[in-house]
Enzyme design. Structure first.
Site, PDB file in Angstrom:
ATOM      1  N   PRO A  36      44.929  25.294 -26.866  1.00 45.77           N
ATOM      2  CA  PRO A  36      46.086  25.983 -26.277  1.00 45.77           C
ATOM      3  C   PRO A  36      46.373  27.313 -26.959  1.00 45.77           C
ATOM      4  O   PRO A  36      46.244  27.446 -28.174  1.00 45.77           O
ATOM      5  CB  PRO A  36      47.242  25.004 -26.492  1.00 45.77           C
ATOM      6  CG  PRO A  36      46.593  23.680 -26.601  1.00 45.77           C
ATOM      7  CD  PRO A  36      45.277  23.929 -27.274  1.00 45.77           C
ATOM      8  N   LYS A  93      48.034  17.773 -28.719  1.00 48.51           N
ATOM      9  CA  LYS A  93      46.811  18.466 -29.145  1.00 48.51           C
ATOM     10  C   LYS A  93      46.963  18.826 -30.619  1.00 48.51           C
ATOM     11  O   LYS A  93      48.053  19.161 -31.077  1.00 48.51           O
ATOM     12  CB  LYS A  93      46.595  19.731 -28.315  1.00 48.51           C
ATOM     13  CG  LYS A  93      46.366  19.424 -26.835  1.00 48.51           C
ATOM     14  CD  LYS A  93      45.440  20.422 -26.219  1.00 48.51           C
ATOM     15  CE  LYS A  93      45.167  20.048 -24.768  1.00 48.51           C
ATOM     16  NZ  LYS A  93      43.890  20.570 -24.326  1.00 48.51           N
ATOM     17  N   ILE A 150      43.270  24.085 -21.833  1.00 47.51           N
ATOM     18  CA  ILE A 150      42.286  23.246 -21.159  1.00 47.51           C
ATOM     19  C   ILE A 150      42.972  21.894 -21.007  1.00 47.51           C
ATOM     20  O   ILE A 150      43.145  21.163 -21.986  1.00 47.51           O
ATOM     21  CB  ILE A 150      40.999  23.105 -21.998  1.00 47.51           C
ATOM     22  CG1 ILE A 150      40.355  24.460 -22.238  1.00 47.51           C
ATOM     23  CG2 ILE A 150      40.030  22.143 -21.321  1.00 47.51           C
ATOM     24  CD1 ILE A 150      39.252  24.450 -23.279  1.00 47.51           C
TER      25      ILE A 150
END
Length: 115
Positions: free
Chosen positions: A2, A33, A65
């Site tokens: 990110p 994440k 993603i």
């Protein structure tokens, strides 16, 4: 992977040193994440207006993603607005947040891509 970009007309001296660290930790938790893969760019001192006014404002861009979607984006929008209001004194109604889903093959890192 990110990546968060925050553009604001707030002056650099009004951005607390702890801001990127707090943003990294909160976004890492919200997205699930690892913080080591988050990239944060704060661009203060921008020539900006919102609604015709140059009062404090911000435009945020989150690229990732995966983990981008209607429900997730509501969580991120609240997180960013709350944190920008608390740390930079920018009213939530003067913040736009845009979200971008990127395919793994379109992100390069460490001599390769994430695909």
């Amino acid at each position: 992977m990110p990546k968060l970009i925050v553009n604001t007309n707030i002056s650099k001296d009004k951005v607390p040193e702890s801001f990127t660290g707090e943003l990294t930790q909160q976004l890492s938790k919200a997205m699930g994440k690892p913080a080591q893969y988050l990239a944060i760019q704060i661009s203060p001192d921008q020539l900006m207006s919102f609604g015709g006014s140059t009062d404090p404002c911000a435009m945020c861009f989150l690229y990732s993603i995966g983990k981008i979607g209607e429900q997730e984006n509501k969580v991120y929008s609240k997180l960013f607005c709350d944190l920008l209001n608390k740390q930079l004194k920018i009213p939530s109604d003067r913040i736009y947040v845009s979200f971008f889903e990127i395919s793994a093959g379109n992100v390069g890192w460490n001599t390769a891509t994430f695909a």
